[in-house]
Design an enzyme around this catalytic site. Structure first.
Site, PDB file in Angstrom:
ATOM      1  N   GLU A  28      21.314  60.859  74.336  1.00  0.00           N
ATOM      2  CA  GLU A  28      22.021  59.862  75.125  1.00  0.00           C
ATOM      3  C   GLU A  28      23.510  60.208  75.248  1.00  0.00           C
ATOM      4  O   GLU A  28      24.027  61.047  74.497  1.00  0.00           O
ATOM      5  CB  GLU A  28      21.860  58.487  74.469  1.00  0.00           C
ATOM      6  N   ASP A  78      10.361  65.274  72.454  1.00  0.00           N
ATOM      7  CA  ASP A  78      10.766  64.050  71.781  1.00  0.00           C
ATOM      8  C   ASP A  78       9.559  63.154  71.530  1.00  0.00           C
ATOM      9  O   ASP A  78       8.451  63.437  71.988  1.00  0.00           O
ATOM     10  CB  ASP A  78      11.825  63.298  72.603  1.00  0.00           C
ATOM     11  N   HIS A  98      21.122  62.029  80.412  1.00  0.00           N
ATOM     12  CA  HIS A  98      20.527  62.509  79.171  1.00  0.00           C
ATOM     13  C   HIS A  98      19.416  63.522  79.460  1.00  0.00           C
ATOM     14  O   HIS A  98      18.769  63.468  80.495  1.00  0.00           O
ATOM     15  CB  HIS A  98      20.008  61.349  78.306  1.00  0.00           C
ATOM     16  N   ASP A 158      21.513  58.498  83.365  1.00  0.00           N
ATOM     17  CA  ASP A 158      22.817  58.560  82.702  1.00  0.00           C
ATOM     18  C   ASP A 158      23.138  59.966  82.209  1.00  0.00           C
ATOM     19  O   ASP A 158      24.063  60.156  81.418  1.00  0.00           O
ATOM     20  CB  ASP A 158      22.874  57.568  81.539  1.00  0.00           C
TER      21      ASP A 158
END
Length: 261
Positions: free
Chosen positions: A143, A67, A138, A136
Site C-alpha cells: 500500500e 499475496d 499498489h 492507489d
C-alpha cells in the site's frame, strides 16, 4: 520500461501469455509469479487456451503467489490459493504441489513470511511475474507508504483497497480482511521480468505515476521504473493520462516482430 497501449484487453492478455509461453517452451522448469484479481484473468484464459489447443505445458514449472489474506478459512472461495486454483491451476497441467502460496493461517506469520522469501531464493528467483495495479498505485498488497526495499511481510489494507475488493465479497466491505501477507516491493523487484496489466479509466492516474511520475513510496508501483525489464500493458482508458502516450504507441508500432516483450 516498455509501455504497450492497445484498445483490446484481449490482445494485451495475449502478449502477456505469449511471454510466459515463450519462456516455458524454452525452459519448461521456469518459475512463474502468479497474481490474482481481475487484471490477470484474461491472461489465464489465454494460457488455458494455449495449453488445450497448442500443447503448452506447465508440468515442470513452479510458481509463487504474490499475496494472501490473513485469517480466511481454508475453504473460503476468496482465499487466494483457492482463487488461483479456480482461475489457472485447475485448468492446466501445473502441479498444485509446485505452487507455493503464503499461509494466512500460520501461527507465526513473520516466520512464514521469512520462509517464503527463502523459498523464492532457493527456487532461483521468479522468471516472469504477473502484476496488477491498484487504483492507489499498489502492487501486490504494498500500500502507499510501503518501503521501496520491503520484503515479504504482513500489511494492513487501506480502506480504499478494501472498498475496491469488496466486489469479491458480495459488496460487503466489512467482509474484506484488514490484514494480508504480501511479497514486498524488494521481493517483486527481484523477479527477472515484470509484466504489469491495467485497464480502465480508474487506473489512469496510477498508470501515470507508475510510468512517468517520480519514484515515491506514495505510489509504490513507481519503484518499478528502477527494474531493468518491465512491460506495462494498458488499454486506451488506462493510458489516458500518459504524457508520452503517442511516443509509446510509435515505439511499439516500430518494434521488430522477433523481439517480443
Amino acid at each position: 520500461m516498455e509501455v504497450v497501449i492497445n484498445p483490446s484487453t484481449e490482445q494485451l492478455a495475449a502478449l502477456a501469455a505469449g511471454a510466459i509461453d515463450a519462456l516455458l517452451r524454452r525452459r519448461p522448469d521456469a518459475v512463474l509469479g502468479l497474481a490474482t484479481g481481475s487484471s490477470p484473468l484474461k491472461v489465464y484464459d489465454e494460457l488455458t487456451r494455449r495449453h488445450t489447443e497448442e500443447g503448452l505445458s506447465f508440468a515442470s514449472a513452479r510458481a509463487f503467489m504474490l499475496d494472501e489474506y490473513v485469517g480466511l478459512p481454508l475453504d473460503h472461495p476468496e482465499r487466494y490459493r483457492n482463487v488461483i486454483e479456480r482461475d489457472l491451476v485447475g485448468r492446466v497441467d501445473l502441479d498444485p504441489a509446485a505452487v507455493r502460496s503464503l499461509d494466512g493461517l500460520a501461527e507465526d506469520l513473520p516466520a512464514a513470511c521469512a520462509a517464503y522469501e527463502q523459498a523464492i531464493v532457493d527456487a532461483g528467483g521468479v522468471d516472469v511475474q504477473i502484476l496488477g495495479l491498484g487504483t492507489d498505485g499498489h502492487v501486490a498488497f504494498n500500500e502507499p507508504g510501503s518501503s521501496l526495499a520491503s520484503r515479504t511481510r504482513i500489511k494492513t489494507l487501506t480502506q480504499q483497497t478494501r472498498l475496491d475488493n469488496a466486489r469479491f465479497f458480495g459488496d460487503d466491505v466489512e467482509a474484506v480482511p484488514r490484514h494480508v501477507l504480501t511479497q514486498g516491493l524488494g521481493t517483486v523487484m527481484s523477479a527477472k521480468h515484470l509484466v504489469v496489466l491495467a485497464d480502465g479509466r480508474r487506473k489512469a492516474q496510477a498508470v501515470h505515476h507508475l510510468v512517468e511520475g517520480p519514484v515515491t513510496a506514495m505510489w509504490p508501483a513507481s519503484v518499478l521504473q528502477l527494474h531493468p525489464h518491465v512491460t506495462v500493458l494498458v488499454d486506451d482508458a488506462a493510458a489516458g493520462r500518459l504524457q508520452l502516450g503517442e511516443y509509446y504507441r510509435q515505439t511499439w508500432a516500430q518494434k521488430p516482430e522477433w523481439q517480443g516483450i
